[in-house]
Design an enzyme around this catalytic site. Structure first.
Site, PDB file in Angstrom:
ATOM      1  N   LYS A 123       0.774  -1.185   0.068  1.00  0.00           N
ATOM      2  CA  LYS A 123       0.186   0.066  -0.052  1.00  0.00           C
ATOM      3  C   LYS A 123       0.920   1.230  -0.067  1.00  0.00           C
ATOM      4  CE  LYS A 123      -1.593   1.573   3.942  1.00  0.00           C
ATOM      5  NZ  LYS A 123      -1.435   3.010   4.232  1.00  0.00           N
ATOM      6  N   ASN A 124       1.898   1.235   0.977  1.00  0.00           N
ATOM      7  CA  ASN A 124       2.652   2.484   1.061  1.00  0.00           C
ATOM      8  C   ASN A 124       3.741   2.819  -0.059  1.00  0.00           C
ATOM      9  OD1 ASN A 124       1.082   2.995   3.219  1.00  0.00           O
ATOM     10  ND2 ASN A 124       2.718   2.377   4.889  1.00  0.00           N
TER      11      ASN A 124
ATOM     12  N   ARG B 110      -4.748  11.122   4.199  1.00  0.00           N
ATOM     13  CA  ARG B 110      -3.543  12.101   4.243  1.00  0.00           C
ATOM     14  C   ARG B 110      -2.489  11.849   3.349  1.00  0.00           C
ATOM     15  NH1 ARG B 110      -3.404  13.925   9.073  1.00  0.00           N
ATOM     16  NH2 ARG B 110      -1.258  14.747   8.797  1.00  0.00           N
TER      17      ARG B 110
ATOM     18  N   CYS C  95      -5.605  13.213  12.970  1.00  0.00           N
ATOM     19  CA  CYS C  95      -5.341  11.876  12.513  1.00  0.00           C
ATOM     20  C   CYS C  95      -5.331  11.022  13.962  1.00  0.00           C
ATOM     21  CB  CYS C  95      -3.983  11.519  11.704  1.00  0.00           C
ATOM     22  SG  CYS C  95      -3.689   9.904  11.533  1.00  0.00           S
TER      23      CYS C  95
ATOM     24  N   ARG D 216       0.565  14.934  13.418  1.00  0.00           N
ATOM     25  CA  ARG D 216       1.023  14.465  11.920  1.00  0.00           C
ATOM     26  C   ARG D 216       0.918  15.860  11.104  1.00  0.00           C
ATOM     27  NH1 ARG D 216      -1.076   8.911   9.504  1.00  0.00           N
ATOM     28  NH2 ARG D 216       0.617   9.342   8.173  1.00  0.00           N
ATOM     29  N   PRO D 217       1.752  16.981  11.298  1.00  0.00           N
ATOM     30  CA  PRO D 217       1.884  18.008  10.699  1.00  0.00           C
ATOM     31  C   PRO D 217       2.627  17.891   9.388  1.00  0.00           C
ATOM     32  CG  PRO D 217       3.643  18.187  12.427  1.00  0.00           C
ATOM     33  CD  PRO D 217       2.620  16.878  12.779  1.00  0.00           C
ATOM     34  N   VAL D 218       2.563  18.597   8.505  1.00  0.00           N
ATOM     35  CA  VAL D 218       3.221  18.598   7.034  1.00  0.00           C
ATOM     36  C   VAL D 218       4.131  19.749   6.807  1.00  0.00           C
ATOM     37  CG1 VAL D 218       1.422  17.406   5.868  1.00  0.00           C
ATOM     38  CG2 VAL D 218       1.168  19.764   5.976  1.00  0.00           C
ATOM     39  N   ASP D 219       4.527  20.344   7.996  1.00  0.00           N
ATOM     40  CA  ASP D 219       5.794  21.437   7.968  1.00  0.00           C
ATOM     41  C   ASP D 219       6.931  21.163   7.264  1.00  0.00           C
ATOM     42  OD1 ASP D 219       7.248  20.954  11.008  1.00  0.00           O
ATOM     43  OD2 ASP D 219       6.134  19.529  10.171  1.00  0.00           O
TER      44      ASP D 219
ATOM     45  N   ASP E 236       4.680   0.616  12.220  1.00  0.00           N
ATOM     46  CA  ASP E 236       3.157   0.014  11.424  1.00  0.00           C
ATOM     47  C   ASP E 236       2.970  -1.563  11.995  1.00  0.00           C
ATOM     48  OD1 ASP E 236       3.474   1.660   8.295  1.00  0.00           O
ATOM     49  OD2 ASP E 236       2.755   2.585  10.493  1.00  0.00           O
TER      50      ASP E 236
ATOM     51  N   ILE F 226       7.630   7.028  17.001  1.00  0.00           N
ATOM     52  CA  ILE F 226       7.232   7.913  15.661  1.00  0.00           C
ATOM     53  C   ILE F 226       5.915   8.618  15.766  1.00  0.00           C
ATOM     54  CG2 ILE F 226       6.904   7.436  13.073  1.00  0.00           C
ATOM     55  CD1 ILE F 226       9.634   6.567  13.927  1.00  0.00           C
TER      56      ILE F 226
ATOM     57  N   ARG G  87      -8.746  -0.354   4.558  1.00  0.00           N
ATOM     58  CA  ARG G  87      -7.988   0.556   3.923  1.00  0.00           C
ATOM     59  C   ARG G  87      -6.694   0.061   3.423  1.00  0.00           C
ATOM     60  NH1 ARG G  87      -7.566   6.215   6.814  1.00  0.00           N
ATOM     61  NH2 ARG G  87      -6.403   6.320   4.700  1.00  0.00           N
TER      62      ARG G  87
HETATM   63  C1  EPZ Z   1       4.361   6.922   6.174  1.00  0.00           C
HETATM   64  O1  EPZ Z   1       3.662   8.184   6.942  1.00  0.00           O
HETATM   65  C2  EPZ Z   1       3.334   5.843   6.384  1.00  0.00           C
HETATM   66  N1  EPZ Z   1       2.284   6.245   5.439  1.00  0.00           N
HETATM   67  C3  EPZ Z   1       2.872   5.382   7.537  1.00  0.00           C
HETATM   68  O2  EPZ Z   1       2.009   4.428   7.556  1.00  0.00           O
HETATM   69  C4  EPZ Z   1       4.093   5.180   8.380  1.00  0.00           C
HETATM   70  O3  EPZ Z   1       3.600   4.862   9.846  1.00  0.00           O
HETATM   71  C5  EPZ Z   1       4.970   6.378   8.435  1.00  0.00           C
HETATM   72  O4  EPZ Z   1       5.321   6.690   7.158  1.00  0.00           O
HETATM   73  C6  EPZ Z   1       6.423   5.985   9.059  1.00  0.00           C
HETATM   74  O5  EPZ Z   1       6.945   4.903   8.538  1.00  0.00           O
HETATM   75  C7  EPZ Z   1       2.373   6.171   4.141  1.00  0.00           C
HETATM   76  O6  EPZ Z   1       3.483   5.678   3.457  1.00  0.00           O
HETATM   77  C8  EPZ Z   1       1.154   6.222   3.222  1.00  0.00           C
HETATM   78  P1  EPZ Z   1       6.472  10.488   8.321  1.00  0.00           P
HETATM   79  P2  EPZ Z   1       4.161   9.585   7.005  1.00  0.00           P
HETATM   80  O7  EPZ Z   1       6.540  11.809   7.760  1.00  0.00           O
HETATM   81  O8  EPZ Z   1       4.817  10.190   5.803  1.00  0.00           O
HETATM   82  C9  EPZ Z   1       6.405  13.843  12.005  1.00  0.00           C
HETATM   83  C10 EPZ Z   1      -0.056   2.990   7.586  1.00  0.00           C
HETATM   84  O9  EPZ Z   1      -0.364   2.370   8.720  1.00  0.00           O
HETATM   85  N2  EPZ Z   1       6.418  14.841  10.894  1.00  0.00           N
HETATM   86  O10 EPZ Z   1       7.572   9.549   8.393  1.00  0.00           O
HETATM   87  O11 EPZ Z   1       2.809  10.633   7.316  1.00  0.00           O
HETATM   88  C11 EPZ Z   1       5.203  13.039  11.873  1.00  0.00           C
HETATM   89  O12 EPZ Z   1       3.967  13.538  12.655  1.00  0.00           O
HETATM   90  C12 EPZ Z   1       0.672   4.488   7.822  1.00  0.00           C
HETATM   91  O13 EPZ Z   1       0.194   2.696   6.433  1.00  0.00           O
HETATM   92  C13 EPZ Z   1       6.533  16.194  11.227  1.00  0.00           C
HETATM   93  O14 EPZ Z   1       6.568  16.285  12.302  1.00  0.00           O
HETATM   94  O15 EPZ Z   1       5.041   9.454   8.170  1.00  0.00           O
HETATM   95  C14 EPZ Z   1       5.568  11.628  12.924  1.00  0.00           C
HETATM   96  O16 EPZ Z   1       5.710  11.761  14.156  1.00  0.00           O
HETATM   97  C15 EPZ Z   1       0.428   4.916   9.213  1.00  0.00           C
HETATM   98  N3  EPZ Z   1       6.330  17.184   9.958  1.00  0.00           N
HETATM   99  C16 EPZ Z   1       7.194  11.682  12.009  1.00  0.00           C
HETATM  100  O17 EPZ Z   1       7.349  12.821  11.456  1.00  0.00           O
HETATM  101  C17 EPZ Z   1       6.251  16.786   8.765  1.00  0.00           C
HETATM  102  O18 EPZ Z   1       6.139  17.415   8.080  1.00  0.00           O
HETATM  103  C18 EPZ Z   1       7.321  10.639  10.902  1.00  0.00           C
HETATM  104  O19 EPZ Z   1       6.137  10.805  10.062  1.00  0.00           O
HETATM  105  C19 EPZ Z   1       5.915  15.357   8.618  1.00  0.00           C
HETATM  106  C20 EPZ Z   1       6.163  14.496   9.412  1.00  0.00           C
END
Ligand code: EPZ
Length: 429
Positions: free
Chosen positions: A22-23, A102, A126, A131-134, A316, A338, A408
């Site tokens: 999926k990812n 997301r 969420c 989960r910010p996107v900064d 995950d 995480i 999902r």
């Molecule tokens: C991906 O999410 C996966 N989703 C998640 O899988 C997975 O848990 C995660 O990576 C970690 O491995 C997909 O691939 C669709 P991150 P993502 O950015 O990209 C923080 C599932 O169950 N952060 O690596 O959203 C964030 O809040 C899902 O399939 C910021 O602070 O994860 C988190 O604490 C759930 N600012 C950490 O970094 C940002 O701009 C890691 O998040 C981005 C992230």
């Protein structure tokens, strides 16, 4: 709303075909926005998220055709998508769609890179964390995009195209790395990403983009270098197997006992997870056909695990491991580093008779001799499957509610488990 009924106590025997990841599928489908030509993806799982993303891409004018079965293909083979973003008719991704998934926020990268503008809704809250996107926005700004946030939307503009630059992530982010790679692929000049995520799904996307004519080096490591190109072409790409689905079924076998081949599963994508499952008492052997998991007689041993970015133990799989540890012979500790709110499954596992103490990001699990079936509530994708794993070993019947969370990310879960002897069925409506 569909529910799943499980009567526990049976061991698992047989073969489970592992679906495409999926990812990896989601960012690969989004990458199709970078080219006018057709991207063909093989081994695509039939998941609710894939269907929803098809709709989201359709909103931008993308045409997605599901390829018919080719001779010799079985029902278990993934689907083939022919994705064509020949003409992008709209560069806005509305709240109604983005808020439902997301990862669709990532469309901002190919849209601003190819079209010079994008207006994408912020994803919103969420269950597993803020989960910010900064950091995704920071990456686009490092490539010269002008960013404005207004009314819950992010407006990104780069009228003269994006420019190569240096992106240093203060923390490892999968979404941030996907966004940076897709944007930099069409930027003018060289981009260097430091402290990049090196999950296998990142490498899979980079491999596909390189087939489309991109020039990406170092994907799969923490330093990625991208020479931007002016145009990308079409390609055909096979999605890697889903390592989280693989780990989930391996935990189910470790929980119930039995002997199962996880067909197409790849050990190199999940070594840290397999090491922990072996530590817990299951035998793991990688073969050409996949990964064989057996546990006969020997009990479940307690473990100490801290989740971490790849190649560490994946977050995950944290909930699934916690379910397994509810029946370990002793005390286990799991630390989630995480996501700050990824213990929603704890109280539901306690409903099945588990003994779990929470202290901030750490969970302490005292193994019990028996779990007892009960009605439980799914809260998010991975939490829901941890309840299924616990129910497979619980005495009596468990009813898992809100299984739309499962759909999902797990393709035909109840069919795959029933084929190995589990007493599991879906109750529709
Ligand atoms: C991906 O999410 C996966 N989703 C998640 O899988 C997975 O848990 C995660 O990576 C970690 O491995 C997909 O691939 C669709 P991150 P993502 O950015 O990209 C923080 C599932 O169950 N952060 O690596 O959203 C964030 O809040 C899902 O399939 C910021 O602070 O994860 C988190 O604490 C759930 N600012 C950490 O970094 C940002 O701009 C890691 O998040 C981005 C992230």
């Amino acid at each position: 709303m569909d529910r799943i009924r499980i009567t526990g106590g049976r061991t698992l025997h047989g073969t489970i075909p592992i679906s495409g990841a999926k990812n990896a599928t989601l960012p690969l489908m989004i990458a199709s926005l970078l080219t006018e030509e057709t991207l063909i993806l093989d081994n695509v799982p039939r998941l609710a998220d894939v269907g929803l993303l098809q709709r989201i891409l359709g909103n931008h004018g993308v045409d997605v055709m599901v390829g018919g079965k080719r001779p010799g293909e079985s029902a278990y083979d993934g689907q083939t998508l022919h994705i064509s973003a020949a003409r992008i008719i709209d560069t806005t991704a509305p709240y109604e769609l983005v808020s439902r998934m997301r990862a669709s926020f990532w469309v901002i990268a190919p849209l601003v890179a190819r079209m010079g503008e994008a207006k994408v809704s912020l994803p919103g809250g969420c269950a597993i964390g803020t989960r910010p996107v900064d950091l995704l926005i920071m990456a686009l700004e490092r490539l010269g995009a002008e960013i404005e946030i207004d009314g819950g939307y992010v407006m990104a503009r780069a009228r003269n195209g994006l420019k190569g630059g240096e992106i240093v992530f203060p923390r490892v982010t999968v979404g941030g790395t996907h966004t940076a790679i897709m944007a930099a692929a069409l930027a003018q000049g060289t981009t260097v990403i430091e402290n990049a995520a090196h999950e296998p799904e990142i490498k899979d996307v980079a491999d596909c983009l390189n087939r489309m004519g991109a020039r990406i080096g170092g994907a799969g490591t923490s330093r990625i270098v991208i020479e931007g190109v002016s145009k990308l072409g079409g390609a055909r790409h096979r999605v890697i197997p889903d390592r989280i689905e693989t780990g989930t079924y391996a935990m189910a076998v470790a929980m119930t006992g039995g002997d199962v081949l996880l067909e197409n599963g790849r050990a190199d994508l999940l070594q840290a997870g397999l090491d922990v499952i072996a530590q817990a008492g299951a035998e793991i052997s990688a073969t050409n056909a996949g990964i064989r998991v057996t546990r006969n007689g020997a009990g479940i041993a307690p473990v100490e695990v801290v989740t971490a970015p790849f190649p560490g133990f994946p977050t995950d799989l944290q909930a699934q491991l916690m379910a397994l540890m509810t029946r370990a012979r002793g005390t286990s500790r799991i630390t989630e580093t995480i996501f700050e709110n990824r213990f929603m499954h704890v109280q539901e596992l306690v409903r099945l008779g588990a003994h779990i103490q929470l202290d901030g990001e750490r969970a302490t699990i005292e193994g019990v001799r028996r779990l007892q079936g009960a009605p439980v509530m799914a809260t998010d994708l991975r939490a829901s499957v941890s309840l299924v794993i616990a129910a497979l070993a619980a005495e009596g019947e468990t009813m898992v509610n809100r299984v739309y969370h499962l759909d999902r990310g797990f393709e035909r879960l109840e069919d795959k488990l029933a084929a190995c002897g589990a007493a599991i069925e879906r109750i529709s409506g």
